[in-house]
Structures are given as C-alpha cells and as structure tokens.
Design an enzyme around this catalytic site. Structure first.
Site, PDB file in Angstrom:
ATOM      1  N   GLU A 241       1.008  -1.066  -0.063  1.00 19.72           N
ATOM      2  CA  GLU A 241       0.386  -0.037  -0.295  1.00 19.72           C
ATOM      3  C   GLU A 241       0.958   1.236   0.179  1.00 19.72           C
ATOM      4  O   GLU A 241       1.784   1.512   1.005  1.00 19.72           O
ATOM      5  CB  GLU A 241      -1.046   0.281   1.342  1.00 19.72           C
ATOM      6  CG  GLU A 241      -1.859  -0.709   1.421  1.00 19.72           C
ATOM      7  CD  GLU A 241      -2.849  -0.664   2.715  1.00 19.72           C
ATOM      8  OE1 GLU A 241      -2.931   0.668   3.236  1.00 19.72           O
ATOM      9  OE2 GLU A 241      -3.552  -1.907   2.930  1.00 19.72           O
ATOM     10  N   GLU A 292     -13.941   6.094  -0.206  1.00 18.80           N
ATOM     11  CA  GLU A 292     -15.325   5.276   1.041  1.00 18.80           C
ATOM     12  C   GLU A 292     -15.345   5.785   2.146  1.00 18.80           C
ATOM     13  O   GLU A 292     -15.314   6.491   2.675  1.00 18.80           O
ATOM     14  CB  GLU A 292     -14.076   4.230   1.373  1.00 18.80           C
ATOM     15  CG  GLU A 292     -13.891   3.455   0.426  1.00 18.80           C
ATOM     16  CD  GLU A 292     -12.683   2.136   0.947  1.00 18.80           C
ATOM     17  OE1 GLU A 292     -13.468   0.842   1.454  1.00 18.80           O
ATOM     18  OE2 GLU A 292     -11.737   1.802   0.319  1.00 18.80           O
ATOM     19  N   LYS A 295     -15.666   4.655   6.045  1.00 21.12           N
ATOM     20  CA  LYS A 295     -13.891   4.543   7.075  1.00 21.12           C
ATOM     21  C   LYS A 295     -14.457   5.459   8.110  1.00 21.12           C
ATOM     22  O   LYS A 295     -15.127   5.723   8.101  1.00 21.12           O
ATOM     23  CB  LYS A 295     -13.056   4.866   5.750  1.00 21.12           C
ATOM     24  CG  LYS A 295     -12.158   3.113   4.652  1.00 21.12           C
ATOM     25  CD  LYS A 295     -11.820   3.596   4.122  1.00 21.12           C
ATOM     26  CE  LYS A 295     -10.561   3.385   4.856  1.00 21.12           C
ATOM     27  NZ  LYS A 295     -10.034   2.231   4.838  1.00 21.12           N
ATOM     28  N   GLU A 300      -9.059   9.178   5.802  1.00 16.28           N
ATOM     29  CA  GLU A 300      -9.435   7.861   5.557  1.00 16.28           C
ATOM     30  C   GLU A 300     -10.412   7.648   4.160  1.00 16.28           C
ATOM     31  O   GLU A 300     -10.615   6.833   4.078  1.00 16.28           O
ATOM     32  CB  GLU A 300      -9.727   7.346   6.945  1.00 16.28           C
ATOM     33  CG  GLU A 300      -8.264   7.088   7.728  1.00 16.28           C
ATOM     34  CD  GLU A 300      -6.889   5.786   7.683  1.00 16.28           C
ATOM     35  OE1 GLU A 300      -7.581   5.102   6.085  1.00 16.28           O
ATOM     36  OE2 GLU A 300      -6.565   5.735   7.788  1.00 16.28           O
TER      37      GLU A 300
END
Length: 317
Positions: A241, A292, A295, A300
């Site tokens: 990541e 998203e 999250k 985040e």
C-alpha cells in the site's frame, strides 16, 4: 511473468503483520487496492470494467466478496484477497489448512509455521507456484532513521527471523505499507515537501554510502536494513500500500499533493530501485480505487483515485 493466479491475504492485527498468499506476478507490476467500505460504491462488474479501461491489471481486496470474485472471472486481472481479522478461525498449525486459520494478535509467533503449512497445502493441490508472505506496517520497525538504522521492534525480531527464513527459502518478497504522507503531516517543519514529492534535486539524507532524495526510498530501505540486520538481506521487498489523501487534513491533504505524490511513485518504481537496492524494481499497489464513506471521518475517506460515481478525483489513469 509467473502464472496469473489469485492472491490471498490473511491478517493479524499485532505489529501490523499480515499473512498473505499470492501468485508471482513478475517484476514491476502496478496495481490499486479495491476497498469496499462504502454504501454508495458501484457494482463490482462496473468496477472491474473500470480497472480494465484504466489499464490496471492488479488489484487487492481486503475480504472475500462473492460478487467481486464473480466479476473478476475471465478478466485477466491479478487479485489479492484477505479475510477480516475476525474471520481468522481454524487450526493455525494443521498442514491441511489452506483457506482458514487462527492467528490472533497474541499468536503472531505462529505466523512462520502457518506460512509453511499453507504453502504445503497449496502445493498438495497443484498450486505450488503460489507464494506465501507477510505484510508489515511501519510500526513493525523500532527505528528507521537514518535508513541504515532500520531494525525490527524487539517484540517481533524473533518472529521476523522465522518469517524471513521462510521467505528466503521460497524466494518470496516481504510486503510493506509505505506512507510518507503520515510522516510529513505529523512533522512538516522537519520534512521538506520536495523530499516527500520526489522533487528534490539535492541529497536530503546522507546515510553513507547511500544518498536519499526521496522519503519513499528511505522508508523502503529502512525495511531492507532491518532484514539485513537479521541476516536476511536476500529477501526482497514489494509495496502492499501507498497513497496520499485529497481531503480531510488541509493543508497536507489536497488533490495537488495526491496527484503529485502518486505520479512520483508511479514513475519512480518503474525507473529506479532504492539506493540500497538500485537494481530491484518493486511490485507496488496504490491505495485506493475509491473514496469510501464508511471509513473513519477524515483522511481515511479520501485516498481514492475515483469518486463512487466512477468520476476521477483527478486525472491519473
């Protein structure tokens, strides 16, 4: 390039360790993580078409999802899959266990034996080409500055020696998460933006005999040094990541910074290794495909290349 197969990841929360199974993809594969923590994300079939339209041939999901797996059938896209920590159940040392096992944080010492058992199980069903590894976060290091000072945290040094022995014997890379964003946002007075954004024309950190122009390389080489410090410098590195948020923590999070950083990573890993391993080109996964909304509030939610309506947050792919 090795056989195109699935990748499977098994997480344990302790020390940021993951147990991961994957098929070899060859040097310098670039992919994007596909997170599912949103209540407004497009159907998986549309997402997989988006990957294909963008020319992204490698993705990672963080838990098995039938709809996603069905959408991937016949796509030719390389896949990494990991169950939730809470789903890790079953025998941790049984040679026959390949799909489920129990590795809670307090049982991290069993990772190496679990890796070996899963590798044996895969081999027994004709999937011997599939590799087994772990993924580490920066928290696994007790020290990382300068890069040559990289050492594993004392509580996992023995564990990592066992893990590295397995990785070495199977010629498998260790996977790591690399996030210069957090280092910069936590200490902007000490870390220059050019050092973070691949824009420095001068050496920022001199760690003889190695010269560092970018924090990304320094973070990776801290893990390389940690492996060397446990006498396993033969184990390679891949990036599980990396990314930069576009919002949630101004002025450090922005579209301009995210675009510049991710483009810098993309160009850098295709052209260069690190100062410590200049000839090695690393497989690299960006985080993440979408913003998203389930999250935690803040950065985040804002690492995505795309909004949930599949419109780009900024031009990239």
């Amino acid at each position: 390039m090795g056989p195109r197969g699935g990748r499977f990841m098994f997480y344990t929360a302790s020390f940021g360790l993951l147990l991961q199974i994957f098929s070899p993809v060859g040097a310098n594969s670039i992919g994007v993580c596909y997170g599912l923590n949103g209540d407004n994300l497009p159907p998986p079939t549309e997402v997989i078409n988006l990957y294909k339209n963008c020319g992204i041939q490698y993705l990672r999901i963080y838990e098995p999802n039938t709809a996603v797996l069905d959408a991937l059938r016949g796509s030719g896209i390389l896949v990494a899959i990991g169950p939730k920590n809470s789903d890790l159940q079953g025998p941790r040392t049984s040679p026959g266990c390949s799909s489920r096992m129990d590795i809670p944080g307090e049982e991290a010492p069993f990772i190496a034996s679990a890796m070996t058992n899963i590798k044996d199980a895969l081999t027994s069903i004709g999937l011997g080409h599939v590799l087994v590894t772990t993924v580490l976060s920066q928290k696994a290091l007790a020290a990382s500055y300068p890069p040559s000072a990289g050492i594993f945290a004392p509580e996992i040094k023995t564990i990592m020696n066992d893990v590295a022995t397995v990785l070495s014997s199977t010629n498998t890379p260790l996977m790591i998460n690399v996030y210069p964003y957090f280092a910069y946002a936590n200490d902007p007075s000490e870390i220059s933006i050019d050092y973070v954004m691949f824009n420095s024309s001068e050496v920022v950190v001199q760690d003889r005999p190695y010269s560092y122009y970018t924090l990304f390389d320094a973070m990776v080489d801290a893990f390389n040094a940690a492996l060397e410090n446990i006498n396993h410098g033969d184990v390679g590195i891949a990036v599980a990541e990396t990314g930069w948020p576009t919002a949630g923590n101004p002025p450090f999070s922005s579209i301009e910074y995210a675009q510049t950083y991710n483009r810098g990573v993309y160009n850098h890993v295709f052209q260069y290794g690190t100062p410590r391993r200049p000839e090695v080109r690393m497989d690299t996964l960006f985080f993440a495909m979408f913003n998203e909304d389930l999250k935690p509030f803040g950065v985040e939610r804002n690492f995505g290349f795309f909004y949930p309506n599949m419109q780009p947050v900024y031009p990239f792919w």
